[in-house]
Motif scaffolding. Structure first.
Motif, PDB file in Angstrom:
ATOM      1  N   GLU A  26       0.820  -1.218   0.000  1.00  0.00           N
ATOM      2  CA  GLU A  26       0.000   0.000   0.000  1.00  0.00           C
ATOM      3  C   GLU A  26       0.852   1.266   0.000  1.00  0.00           C
ATOM      4  O   GLU A  26       0.349   2.348  -0.310  1.00  0.00           O
ATOM      5  CB  GLU A  26      -0.948  -0.016   1.190  1.00  0.00           C
ATOM      6  N   PHE A  27       2.113   1.118   0.349  1.00  0.00           N
ATOM      7  CA  PHE A  27       3.061   2.218   0.188  1.00  0.00           C
ATOM      8  C   PHE A  27       3.739   2.159  -1.176  1.00  0.00           C
ATOM      9  O   PHE A  27       3.780   3.152  -1.914  1.00  0.00           O
ATOM     10  CB  PHE A  27       4.120   2.189   1.289  1.00  0.00           C
ATOM     11  N   ALA A  28       4.268   0.997  -1.513  1.00  0.00           N
ATOM     12  CA  ALA A  28       5.112   0.882  -2.706  1.00  0.00           C
ATOM     13  C   ALA A  28       4.347   1.154  -3.992  1.00  0.00           C
ATOM     14  O   ALA A  28       4.826   1.885  -4.870  1.00  0.00           O
ATOM     15  CB  ALA A  28       5.765  -0.492  -2.757  1.00  0.00           C
ATOM     16  N   ALA A  29       3.166   0.568  -4.141  1.00  0.00           N
ATOM     17  CA  ALA A  29       2.427   0.741  -5.391  1.00  0.00           C
ATOM     18  C   ALA A  29       2.067   2.203  -5.646  1.00  0.00           C
ATOM     19  O   ALA A  29       2.342   2.740  -6.727  1.00  0.00           O
ATOM     20  CB  ALA A  29       1.190  -0.143  -5.408  1.00  0.00           C
ATOM     21  N   PRO A  30       1.464   2.921  -4.668  1.00  0.00           N
ATOM     22  CA  PRO A  30       1.190   4.343  -4.895  1.00  0.00           C
ATOM     23  C   PRO A  30       2.464   5.178  -5.097  1.00  0.00           C
ATOM     24  O   PRO A  30       2.486   6.091  -5.925  1.00  0.00           O
ATOM     25  CB  PRO A  30       0.448   4.767  -3.628  1.00  0.00           C
ATOM     26  N   ALA A  66       5.356  -4.213  -7.265  1.00  0.00           N
ATOM     27  CA  ALA A  66       5.762  -2.943  -6.651  1.00  0.00           C
ATOM     28  C   ALA A  66       6.669  -3.160  -5.450  1.00  0.00           C
ATOM     29  O   ALA A  66       7.647  -2.418  -5.261  1.00  0.00           O
ATOM     30  CB  ALA A  66       4.529  -2.138  -6.242  1.00  0.00           C
ATOM     31  N   THR A  67       6.374  -4.157  -4.622  1.00  0.00           N
ATOM     32  CA  THR A  67       7.233  -4.386  -3.454  1.00  0.00           C
ATOM     33  C   THR A  67       8.601  -4.913  -3.883  1.00  0.00           C
ATOM     34  O   THR A  67       9.621  -4.566  -3.287  1.00  0.00           O
ATOM     35  CB  THR A  67       6.584  -5.354  -2.443  1.00  0.00           C
ATOM     36  N   HIS A  68       8.644  -5.748  -4.922  1.00  0.00           N
ATOM     37  CA  HIS A  68       9.937  -6.204  -5.451  1.00  0.00           C
ATOM     38  C   HIS A  68      10.749  -5.015  -5.962  1.00  0.00           C
ATOM     39  O   HIS A  68      11.968  -4.925  -5.724  1.00  0.00           O
ATOM     40  CB  HIS A  68       9.725  -7.217  -6.577  1.00  0.00           C
ATOM     41  N   ARG A  69      10.079  -4.127  -6.659  1.00  0.00           N
ATOM     42  CA  ARG A  69      10.761  -2.938  -7.193  1.00  0.00           C
ATOM     43  C   ARG A  69      11.300  -2.085  -6.058  1.00  0.00           C
ATOM     44  O   ARG A  69      12.444  -1.603  -6.119  1.00  0.00           O
ATOM     45  CB  ARG A  69       9.785  -2.133  -8.055  1.00  0.00           C
ATOM     46  N   PHE A  70      10.508  -1.924  -5.006  1.00  0.00           N
ATOM     47  CA  PHE A  70      10.941  -1.113  -3.875  1.00  0.00           C
ATOM     48  C   PHE A  70      12.171  -1.723  -3.200  1.00  0.00           C
ATOM     49  O   PHE A  70      13.122  -1.013  -2.841  1.00  0.00           O
ATOM     50  CB  PHE A  70       9.801  -0.972  -2.864  1.00  0.00           C
ATOM     51  N   LYS A  71      12.162  -3.035  -3.034  1.00  0.00           N
ATOM     52  CA  LYS A  71      13.270  -3.688  -2.345  1.00  0.00           C
ATOM     53  C   LYS A  71      14.571  -3.635  -3.136  1.00  0.00           C
ATOM     54  O   LYS A  71      15.654  -3.838  -2.567  1.00  0.00           O
ATOM     55  CB  LYS A  71      12.893  -5.136  -2.033  1.00  0.00           C
ATOM     56  N   PRO A 128      -6.545  17.406  -3.196  1.00  0.00           N
ATOM     57  CA  PRO A 128      -6.918  15.991  -3.147  1.00  0.00           C
ATOM     58  C   PRO A 128      -6.346  15.256  -1.941  1.00  0.00           C
ATOM     59  O   PRO A 128      -5.199  15.467  -1.538  1.00  0.00           O
ATOM     60  CB  PRO A 128      -6.347  15.432  -4.455  1.00  0.00           C
ATOM     61  N   ILE A 129      -7.189  14.384  -1.384  1.00  0.00           N
ATOM     62  CA  ILE A 129      -6.838  13.553  -0.236  1.00  0.00           C
ATOM     63  C   ILE A 129      -7.106  12.095  -0.613  1.00  0.00           C
ATOM     64  O   ILE A 129      -8.204  11.768  -1.061  1.00  0.00           O
ATOM     65  CB  ILE A 129      -7.683  13.918   0.993  1.00  0.00           C
ATOM     66  N   GLY A 130      -6.104  11.240  -0.454  1.00  0.00           N
ATOM     67  CA  GLY A 130      -6.277   9.824  -0.745  1.00  0.00           C
ATOM     68  C   GLY A 130      -5.898   8.970   0.454  1.00  0.00           C
ATOM     69  O   GLY A 130      -4.979   9.317   1.198  1.00  0.00           O
ATOM     70  N   ALA A 131      -6.627   7.872   0.657  1.00  0.00           N
ATOM     71  CA  ALA A 131      -6.318   6.950   1.750  1.00  0.00           C
ATOM     72  C   ALA A 131      -6.788   5.561   1.346  1.00  0.00           C
ATOM     73  O   ALA A 131      -7.823   5.418   0.701  1.00  0.00           O
ATOM     74  CB  ALA A 131      -7.001   7.383   3.045  1.00  0.00           C
ATOM     75  N   VAL A 132      -6.025   4.546   1.745  1.00  0.00           N
ATOM     76  CA  VAL A 132      -6.357   3.187   1.320  1.00  0.00           C
ATOM     77  C   VAL A 132      -6.344   2.224   2.505  1.00  0.00           C
ATOM     78  O   VAL A 132      -5.568   2.392   3.444  1.00  0.00           O
ATOM     79  CB  VAL A 132      -5.388   2.707   0.209  1.00  0.00           C
ATOM     80  N   PRO A 215      -4.896   1.452  -7.819  1.00  0.00           N
ATOM     81  CA  PRO A 215      -6.043   2.147  -8.410  1.00  0.00           C
ATOM     82  C   PRO A 215      -6.417   3.430  -7.664  1.00  0.00           C
ATOM     83  O   PRO A 215      -6.815   4.420  -8.289  1.00  0.00           O
ATOM     84  CB  PRO A 215      -7.174   1.113  -8.329  1.00  0.00           C
ATOM     85  N   ALA A 216      -6.280   3.432  -6.338  1.00  0.00           N
ATOM     86  CA  ALA A 216      -6.583   4.645  -5.577  1.00  0.00           C
ATOM     87  C   ALA A 216      -5.572   5.745  -5.901  1.00  0.00           C
ATOM     88  O   ALA A 216      -5.939   6.918  -6.059  1.00  0.00           O
ATOM     89  CB  ALA A 216      -6.583   4.346  -4.081  1.00  0.00           C
ATOM     90  N   ALA A 217      -4.302   5.376  -5.992  1.00  0.00           N
ATOM     91  CA  ALA A 217      -3.274   6.361  -6.340  1.00  0.00           C
ATOM     92  C   ALA A 217      -3.503   6.912  -7.744  1.00  0.00           C
ATOM     93  O   ALA A 217      -3.324   8.114  -7.997  1.00  0.00           O
ATOM     94  CB  ALA A 217      -1.892   5.730  -6.239  1.00  0.00           C
ATOM     95  N   GLU A 218      -3.902   6.041  -8.656  1.00  0.00           N
ATOM     96  CA  GLU A 218      -4.184   6.494 -10.032  1.00  0.00           C
ATOM     97  C   GLU A 218      -5.376   7.450 -10.058  1.00  0.00           C
ATOM     98  O   GLU A 218      -5.383   8.434 -10.814  1.00  0.00           O
ATOM     99  CB  GLU A 218      -4.440   5.276 -10.920  1.00  0.00           C
ATOM    100  N   ALA A 219      -6.377   7.178  -9.224  1.00  0.00           N
ATOM    101  CA  ALA A 219      -7.533   8.068  -9.139  1.00  0.00           C
ATOM    102  C   ALA A 219      -7.130   9.427  -8.587  1.00  0.00           C
ATOM    103  O   ALA A 219      -7.611  10.480  -9.054  1.00  0.00           O
ATOM    104  CB  ALA A 219      -8.622   7.438  -8.274  1.00  0.00           C
ATOM    105  N   LEU A 220      -6.251   9.429  -7.578  1.00  0.00           N
ATOM    106  CA  LEU A 220      -5.762  10.695  -7.028  1.00  0.00           C
ATOM    107  C   LEU A 220      -4.977  11.459  -8.084  1.00  0.00           C
ATOM    108  O   LEU A 220      -5.112  12.684  -8.217  1.00  0.00           O
ATOM    109  CB  LEU A 220      -4.882  10.419  -5.812  1.00  0.00           C
TER     110      LEU A 220
END
Length: 227
Positions: A26-30, A66-71, A128-132, A215-220
């Motif tokens: 939820e951190f890495a993907a956004p 996304a988590t693999h990319r972050f690591k 804009p405010i986003g939360a997941v 998807p939430a990050a993309e919407a934001l």
């Protein structure tokens, strides 16, 4: 574009003796949704420094592209390890705010005066405010422009009672997110357990669960870059 990401500093899963924190996906993907769009991302947390990662989100079953990319991304890891303290943040420096979930926010972001004041400042600035997932807990006590609860009458989503029951933590968490948002007058909506689901109501974007983080990050992002 300048996006502020706010993560939890809380690492104790109630009285279980287990650890919690923010959910890595939820951190890495956004983070990469924003970065890949050319946004400058700043990370903040109540205590600053290295925020606690929920150890379960580091298990193989929870890993994603996304988590693999972050690591494999040392610069991103350094950004996270040096999160700034919330009290040092000004709404004037950012175009939007996004809060990743994990169970930690139920204990700190939901009640932290700096978190509540910061989200309220974004609301009053019409940014804009986003939360997941569990992070919509940070919206519960936020007051909007009319000094009423920000979520009152708004279409929102978040980690559902059914999902909390499925992970066996209904009696561990300090409150059930779905119930809290409904108590504040929100129009709580959701999809199937674990399926991607996002609600957008004006400048407020909420995602239901880990699968909803990108998807939430993309919407934001669409609110920041309207066509």
């Amino acid at each position: 574009m300048k996006v502020l990401m706010v993560v939890t500093s809380h690492d104790k899963l109630g009285e279980t003796g287990e650890k919690t924190g923010f959910w890595l996906e939820e951190f890495a993907a956004p983070y990469y949704v924003f970065r890949d769009a050319g946004a400058k991302v700043t990370i903040a947390s109540p205590k600053g420094g290295m925020p606690p990662v929920d150890p379960k989100s580091n298990l193989p079953d929870s890993e994603t592209e996304a988590t693999h990319r972050f690591k494999a991304d040392q610069a991103a890891q350094d950004d996270l390890a040096h999160s700034i303290r919330l009290r040092e943040v000004s709404v004037n420096d950012y175009d939007a705010i996004f809060l990743p979930g994990g169970h930690g926010p139920l204990w700190d972001l939901a009640a932290d005066p700096d978190a509540i004041a910061l989200v309220a400042a974004f609301a009053k600035a019409d940014k804009p405010i986003g939360a997941v997932c569990h992070a919509p807990a940070a919206l519960g006590d936020v007051r909007g422009k009319d000094d009423d609860f920000l979520v009152r009458g708004k279409r929102v989503t978040g980690f559902t009672n059914a999902e909390e029951e499925a992970v066996g933590l209904t009696d561990v968490v300090p409150f059930l997110l779905e119930d809290r948002l409904k108590e504040r007058g929100a129009q709580f909506r959701h999809g199937d357990n674990w399926a991607p689901y996002v609600e957008v109501d004006g400048k407020l974007v909420t995602g239901q669960n880990p699968a909803s983080s990108a998807p939430a990050a993309e919407a934001l992002l669409r609110l920041l870059t309207p066509r």
